[in-house]
Enzyme design. Sequence first.
Site, PDB file in Angstrom:
ATOM      1  N   ASP A  68      79.898  35.612   7.382  1.00  0.00           N
ATOM      2  CA  ASP A  68      80.545  35.514   8.701  1.00  0.00           C
ATOM      3  C   ASP A  68      80.185  34.156   9.293  1.00  0.00           C
ATOM      4  O   ASP A  68      79.014  33.840   9.451  1.00  0.00           O
ATOM      5  CB  ASP A  68      80.019  36.665   9.588  1.00  0.00           C
ATOM      6  CG  ASP A  68      80.740  36.745  10.935  1.00  0.00           C
ATOM      7  OD1 ASP A  68      81.430  35.785  11.319  1.00  0.00           O
ATOM      8  OD2 ASP A  68      80.581  37.783  11.611  1.00  0.00           O
ATOM      9  N   ASP A 117      86.605  32.197  14.418  1.00  0.00           N
ATOM     10  CA  ASP A 117      85.533  33.066  13.920  1.00  0.00           C
ATOM     11  C   ASP A 117      86.141  33.919  12.803  1.00  0.00           C
ATOM     12  O   ASP A 117      87.171  34.567  13.016  1.00  0.00           O
ATOM     13  CB  ASP A 117      85.072  33.925  15.115  1.00  0.00           C
ATOM     14  CG  ASP A 117      83.928  34.881  14.810  1.00  0.00           C
ATOM     15  OD1 ASP A 117      83.413  34.875  13.691  1.00  0.00           O
ATOM     16  OD2 ASP A 117      83.572  35.648  15.736  1.00  0.00           O
ATOM     17  N   HIS A 132      86.000  40.675  19.891  1.00  0.00           N
ATOM     18  CA  HIS A 132      85.707  40.087  21.201  1.00  0.00           C
ATOM     19  C   HIS A 132      86.701  38.995  21.553  1.00  0.00           C
ATOM     20  O   HIS A 132      87.311  38.386  20.684  1.00  0.00           O
ATOM     21  CB  HIS A 132      84.298  39.492  21.174  1.00  0.00           C
ATOM     22  CG  HIS A 132      84.025  38.634  19.959  1.00  0.00           C
ATOM     23  ND1 HIS A 132      84.146  37.271  19.966  1.00  0.00           N
ATOM     24  CD2 HIS A 132      83.703  38.973  18.675  1.00  0.00           C
ATOM     25  CE1 HIS A 132      83.880  36.808  18.739  1.00  0.00           C
ATOM     26  NE2 HIS A 132      83.613  37.823  17.938  1.00  0.00           N
ATOM     27  N   HIS A 141      81.453  35.116  22.907  1.00  0.00           N
ATOM     28  CA  HIS A 141      81.733  36.489  23.344  1.00  0.00           C
ATOM     29  C   HIS A 141      81.952  36.469  24.847  1.00  0.00           C
ATOM     30  O   HIS A 141      81.020  36.242  25.612  1.00  0.00           O
ATOM     31  CB  HIS A 141      80.565  37.425  23.028  1.00  0.00           C
ATOM     32  CG  HIS A 141      80.346  37.607  21.553  1.00  0.00           C
ATOM     33  ND1 HIS A 141      79.370  36.943  20.868  1.00  0.00           N
ATOM     34  CD2 HIS A 141      80.985  38.365  20.637  1.00  0.00           C
ATOM     35  CE1 HIS A 141      79.417  37.284  19.581  1.00  0.00           C
ATOM     36  NE2 HIS A 141      80.388  38.152  19.417  1.00  0.00           N
ATOM     37  N   GLU A 163      87.339  42.358  14.231  1.00  0.00           N
ATOM     38  CA  GLU A 163      86.395  42.467  13.114  1.00  0.00           C
ATOM     39  C   GLU A 163      85.969  43.898  12.810  1.00  0.00           C
ATOM     40  O   GLU A 163      84.936  44.352  13.275  1.00  0.00           O
ATOM     41  CB  GLU A 163      85.174  41.570  13.334  1.00  0.00           C
ATOM     42  CG  GLU A 163      84.496  41.642  14.684  1.00  0.00           C
ATOM     43  CD  GLU A 163      83.363  40.616  14.802  1.00  0.00           C
ATOM     44  OE1 GLU A 163      82.533  40.538  13.901  1.00  0.00           O
ATOM     45  OE2 GLU A 163      83.328  39.904  15.822  1.00  0.00           O
ATOM     46  N   GLU A 187      87.119  39.762   9.155  1.00  0.00           N
ATOM     47  CA  GLU A 187      87.383  39.238  10.505  1.00  0.00           C
ATOM     48  C   GLU A 187      88.359  38.063  10.491  1.00  0.00           C
ATOM     49  O   GLU A 187      88.291  37.203   9.628  1.00  0.00           O
ATOM     50  CB  GLU A 187      86.064  38.778  11.148  1.00  0.00           C
ATOM     51  CG  GLU A 187      86.225  38.208  12.553  1.00  0.00           C
ATOM     52  CD  GLU A 187      84.905  37.839  13.219  1.00  0.00           C
ATOM     53  OE1 GLU A 187      83.922  37.597  12.486  1.00  0.00           O
ATOM     54  OE2 GLU A 187      84.875  37.771  14.457  1.00  0.00           O
TER      55      GLU A 187
HETATM   56 MN    MN Z   1      82.235  36.502  13.033  1.00  0.00          MN
HETATM   57 MN    MN Z   2      83.212  37.708  15.820  1.00  0.00          MN
END
Ligand code: MN
Ligand code: MN
Length: 292
Positions: free
Chosen positions: A80, A91, A153, A161, A185, A277
């Site tokens: 990640d 992200d 998020h 976030h 995610e 994600e």
């Molecule tokens: Mn992530």
């Molecule tokens: Mn994330």
Amino acid sequence: MNTEKIIKAGKIASEVRAYAKKIVEKGMPLLEIAENIEGKIVELGGKPAFPVNLSINNIAAHYTPEHDDKTLAHGLLKVDFGVHVNGWIADTAFSVDLENSEENKKLIEASEKALDSALTLIKNGVSTSEIGESISKKIESLGFSPVMNLSGHEMDEYELHTGISIPNVNDGKSIEIKSGLYAVEPFATNGSGRVKDGRPSGIYELISNRNVRNSIAREILEFIEKEYYNLPFCSRWIIKKFGTKAIFGLRQLEESGNLHQFNQLIEISGSKVSQAEHTILVEKKDVKIVTA
Ligand code: MN
Ligand code: MN
């Protein structure tokens, strides 16, 4: 929203994901994987939006290698990472099976399929609980459970976030998605579907810039303020810059309430967890999967 910078961050993230899938293999030190991925992000013109998370098996999230980490890649590994371009974040995450396990492969497929179904739904006006419901239904239809207390998020400039959460179950909140930048995610597990706090992760974020007396702590604080703003960073990065004396400085900054250190997140029944994600830019009449 700076669409141009978001798209650029997304393109870099997508390229780095392909690169990461190519280099990750069983037995490779996690430290080497993290440094290669973070190096690639910089080489392509971005900056890491947070330390690369390399969480294995029942660790769902928030494992990043320490500066002297000796852990080797194995099991069900979640990769990640985030890219930012002037604070605009992409992200993304994928999971990989490093032990040739049918169950791992099925778990990975479950989080990927759940992500696909959420992505076909998400747009301006859809409610967050509809998205959560599509994620949990898909994962359950494949025989696993979603991790209920982890969620996607909203993001904003230098904010990883912020705003609303995108749940992985129908949480009954029914918040309407509006134009904005979102990370979706899903996490799938063969366990009970919740995570708890584990050991401290070495991942921090700045929560106060109040003065500190100690000189190394002050030096580190100034560096964090100008280099990372509100984005997460890790002890590995600070030690690379200041040497091992930074360990003391970070401890001081945590004790003085300047820094918050995240804990690792562990599946409560000790079961394996997979994750997928993407980052999505929702516009009034359009949806762009920026990390596709
Ligand atoms: Mn992530
Ligand atoms: Mn994330």
